[in-house]
Motif scaffolding. Sequence first.
Motif, PDB file in Angstrom:
ATOM      1  N   UNK A  38       0.501  -1.172   0.047  1.00 60.66           N
ATOM      2  CA  UNK A  38       0.110   0.000  -0.012  1.00 60.66           C
ATOM      3  C   UNK A  38       0.872   1.095   0.170  1.00 60.66           C
ATOM      4  N   UNK A  39       2.269   1.119  -0.109  1.00 53.47           N
ATOM      5  CA  UNK A  39       3.157   2.436  -0.346  1.00 53.47           C
ATOM      6  C   UNK A  39       2.665   3.152  -1.415  1.00 53.47           C
ATOM      7  N   UNK A  40       2.813   4.261  -1.428  1.00 50.90           N
ATOM      8  CA  UNK A  40       2.428   5.173  -2.603  1.00 50.90           C
ATOM      9  C   UNK A  40       3.868   5.521  -3.332  1.00 50.90           C
ATOM     10  N   UNK A  41       3.478   5.410  -4.618  1.00 53.30           N
ATOM     11  CA  UNK A  41       4.977   5.861  -5.648  1.00 53.30           C
ATOM     12  C   UNK A  41       4.416   7.143  -6.214  1.00 53.30           C
ATOM     13  N   UNK A  42       5.493   8.061  -6.095  1.00 58.06           N
ATOM     14  CA  UNK A  42       5.296   9.445  -7.072  1.00 58.06           C
ATOM     15  C   UNK A  42       6.525   9.544  -7.899  1.00 58.06           C
ATOM     16  N   UNK A  75       0.582   6.280  -6.746  1.00 59.10           N
ATOM     17  CA  UNK A  75      -0.028   5.178  -7.315  1.00 59.10           C
ATOM     18  C   UNK A  75       0.581   4.171  -6.290  1.00 59.10           C
ATOM     19  N   UNK A  76      -0.361   3.228  -5.494  1.00 61.19           N
ATOM     20  CA  UNK A  76       0.125   2.111  -4.590  1.00 61.19           C
ATOM     21  C   UNK A  76       0.938   1.069  -5.483  1.00 61.19           C
ATOM     22  N   UNK A  77       1.737   0.350  -4.777  1.00 63.78           N
ATOM     23  CA  UNK A  77       2.469  -0.532  -5.413  1.00 63.78           C
ATOM     24  C   UNK A  77       1.399  -1.500  -6.013  1.00 63.78           C
ATOM     25  N   UNK A  78       0.563  -2.139  -5.231  1.00 66.47           N
ATOM     26  CA  UNK A  78      -0.275  -3.255  -5.694  1.00 66.47           C
ATOM     27  C   UNK A  78      -1.201  -2.663  -6.962  1.00 66.47           C
ATOM     28  N   UNK A  79      -1.578  -1.314  -6.922  1.00 65.22           N
ATOM     29  CA  UNK A  79      -2.062  -0.782  -8.145  1.00 65.22           C
ATOM     30  C   UNK A  79      -1.183  -0.990  -9.457  1.00 65.22           C
ATOM     31  N   UNK A  80      -0.053  -0.468  -9.124  1.00 67.37           N
ATOM     32  CA  UNK A  80       1.094  -0.517 -10.327  1.00 67.37           C
ATOM     33  C   UNK A  80       1.109  -2.347 -10.971  1.00 67.37           C
ATOM     34  N   UNK A  81       0.981  -3.097  -9.942  1.00 68.78           N
ATOM     35  CA  UNK A  81       1.239  -4.510 -10.201  1.00 68.78           C
ATOM     36  C   UNK A  81       0.116  -4.748 -11.202  1.00 68.78           C
TER      37      UNK A  81
END
Length: 131
Positions: A38-42, A75-81
Motif C-alpha cells: 500500500x506504499x504510494x509511489x510518486x 499510485x500504490x505498489x499493488x495498483x502498479x502491479x
Amino acid sequence: MSSGTDQWYDDAAGPVVRPYAMTRGRTVHAAEAKIDLIALVVARNAPGEGEPPDEDLGLSPEHLDIMDLCRYQAVSVAELAADLDLPVGVIRVLVGDLLAADHVHLHKPVPPAELPDERLLREVIAGLRAL
C-alpha cells in the motif's frame, strides 16, 4: 509444443517474457527501504519538475511504464502491479531500482501503532463540542 521457440510465444499475449528477465534475475531491489503493497509511489519529475528521464539508459521499458503511471498522481505498489499486469515481486524490484536512482518518492503508510487511539479522538471531539 512442436519446437523450443513455441514456449516463448503465446497466441493471445504475444511474446512471453519471464518476470526474472525483467529484473535481471534479482528478487530483491537496490533500495534499502521496505516496499509495502500500500506504499504510494510518486515520480520525482512530476509536471513542472523538468523532463522525464527517458534518456537514462539504465531504465527498462517497465521502469518507464512505472514512471508514466506515477507522473501525475500517487499510485500504490499493488495498483502498479495490477495496471502493468506484473507480479508484485517484480514491481517491488523495479520500484526499488527507481528509488535507488532517485527517480521516485515512496510514501509509506503510517503503522497502526502510531495512529491515534479512537478513545482519545472521541475525547477531543467531546472537548471541542463542550467549548
